[in-house]
Design an enzyme around this catalytic site. Sequence first.
Site, PDB file in Angstrom:
ATOM      1  N   HIS A  78       0.826  -1.173   0.142  1.00 14.23           N
ATOM      2  CA  HIS A  78       0.027  -0.142  -0.019  1.00 14.23           C
ATOM      3  C   HIS A  78       0.986   1.497  -0.015  1.00 14.23           C
ATOM      4  CE1 HIS A  78      -3.840   2.347   0.912  1.00 14.23           C
ATOM      5  NE2 HIS A  78      -2.991   2.997   1.402  1.00 14.23           N
ATOM      6  N   GLU A  79       1.608   1.401   1.141  1.00 12.09           N
ATOM      7  CA  GLU A  79       2.554   2.492   0.995  1.00 12.09           C
ATOM      8  C   GLU A  79       3.648   2.658  -0.063  1.00 12.09           C
ATOM      9  OE1 GLU A  79       1.442   4.829   3.120  1.00 12.09           O
ATOM     10  OE2 GLU A  79       0.080   3.312   4.178  1.00 12.09           O
ATOM     11  N   GLU A 134      -4.565   7.542  -3.680  1.00 12.70           N
ATOM     12  CA  GLU A 134      -4.941   6.210  -3.069  1.00 12.70           C
ATOM     13  C   GLU A 134      -5.534   5.077  -4.111  1.00 12.70           C
ATOM     14  OE1 GLU A 134      -4.926   6.030   0.157  1.00 12.70           O
ATOM     15  OE2 GLU A 134      -6.219   4.230   0.815  1.00 12.70           O
TER      16      GLU A 134
END
Length: 476
Positions: A252-253, A282
């Site tokens: 995700h990051e 996102e």
Amino acid sequence: MNDLLAKYKEIALLGKIHSLMGWDTEVNMPPKGAASRGEQSALLTSISVDKWLDPEFKKLLNKAFSKKNLSLKEKAIVRNLKRASNIYYKIPKELLVKESKLTSKAFVTWAKSREENDFKSFAPYLEELLKISREVAEHLGYKDNPYDALLDLYEPGLTAKFCEDLFNRLTPELSHLSLELKSPKKPKLLRLPIESQKELAIFVLNQMGYDFSAGRMDVAPHPFETTLGRFDVRITNRYSDSSLEGLTGAMHEGGHALYEQGVNEKFEYTPLDHGVSLGIHESQSRFWENIIGRSSEFAKYIAPKYKLTQKDLYNLLNQVKPGMIRVDADEVTYNLHVALRFEIENDLINGKIKVQDLPEIWNSKMKKYLGITPKNNSEGLLQDVHWSHNSFGYFPTYTLGNLYSAQWRFYMQKELNIKKLVEKGDFKPILDWLRRNIHQYGSLYYPGELVKKVTGENLNPRYFLDYIKEKYQTSH
Ligand code: MG
């Protein structure tokens, strides 16, 4: 334009220094350092606000704004500066100071309220914060709905009407699907030492194309990405020996970080040198975390390293079950949590519901969308930090990210065999596609313009719904 950009560079540099302090606060700072850090941070904020308010800067900005025949890049620079400066030009400084003082107290109160399941102590803060948010909306201006002014702060051009239409299309199908699906029994995770999990996270990030010579990964209680410079894009992660959060968090990051590492180098120190909005950002993190990282092909590729079978790893990553907590929610139910927040925020800002009635409203909406009722306010409306920061308008960007990521996938598939590539761990063509279509532009295009440019159409929730159905109705 050069004078204007030279002045902006100072603001940008101050911002990076502030981010470095923020990174240190989360990663390294001893608990007793908080007070002095607070003072340092307040001083930096005040210096940078003064730079925005500097009459010379304002003059240069207005001059650039009235100029004809600007190039695409110059137009975008001026547009983004106008947008960012509006906050300082339109909202009185006293109101911003009042907000900042109130939010620090509100945050502490919220944390305590959540711990003690005591909504009553947080409620008066929420009332005050809503008052400020409504004032902010009035200062910023809007056409139909004061909530629009707040949504636009996080996603340029986003309106309540747009969100309402989106959620009206999403919620019935997602609610239905979440009740219909039966998740497989959760397999036991083979316990993998934290050190090995860290190594695996680094391995996956390298495979994704994250440049460790222009970034680093540290441990922090809440994973995040922060950009301290064009060649210093850092992430944090956390690990648990009983879950795969070290893997999903890194992806995700890492997705956020790849976006920042891919922006055109020539944009450095201009208002184009970062991802364009929270929603598009996102979409990058969710693309890597969910669309790649929770696919059965990725499970096949990575399972041996976790000493699991493909099926067990896949099942561990894809448990669908309505739950109380948004951040722990699966792909199917996640957006239902956001829909509920959106409706409540819209009604709060417009004065249609009262703060004191929130617990009851929250519970009835949980029942309606997810079919469950929280046992208390701590696992209900007190679960998220955002309201204590006065970030009304933030939540919908999470859903936008999910929807955009599925739309990117649909169009990427026309050019690439994603499944085949992922199965082999060959992520380069995928990253190249994202770089070419999205990353390089930084903040040159607004989200609506970008999605039109890349896919030839506006944001379309169909792609997300199709992706979810294809994945969950066939695999279980
Ligand atoms: Mg994120």
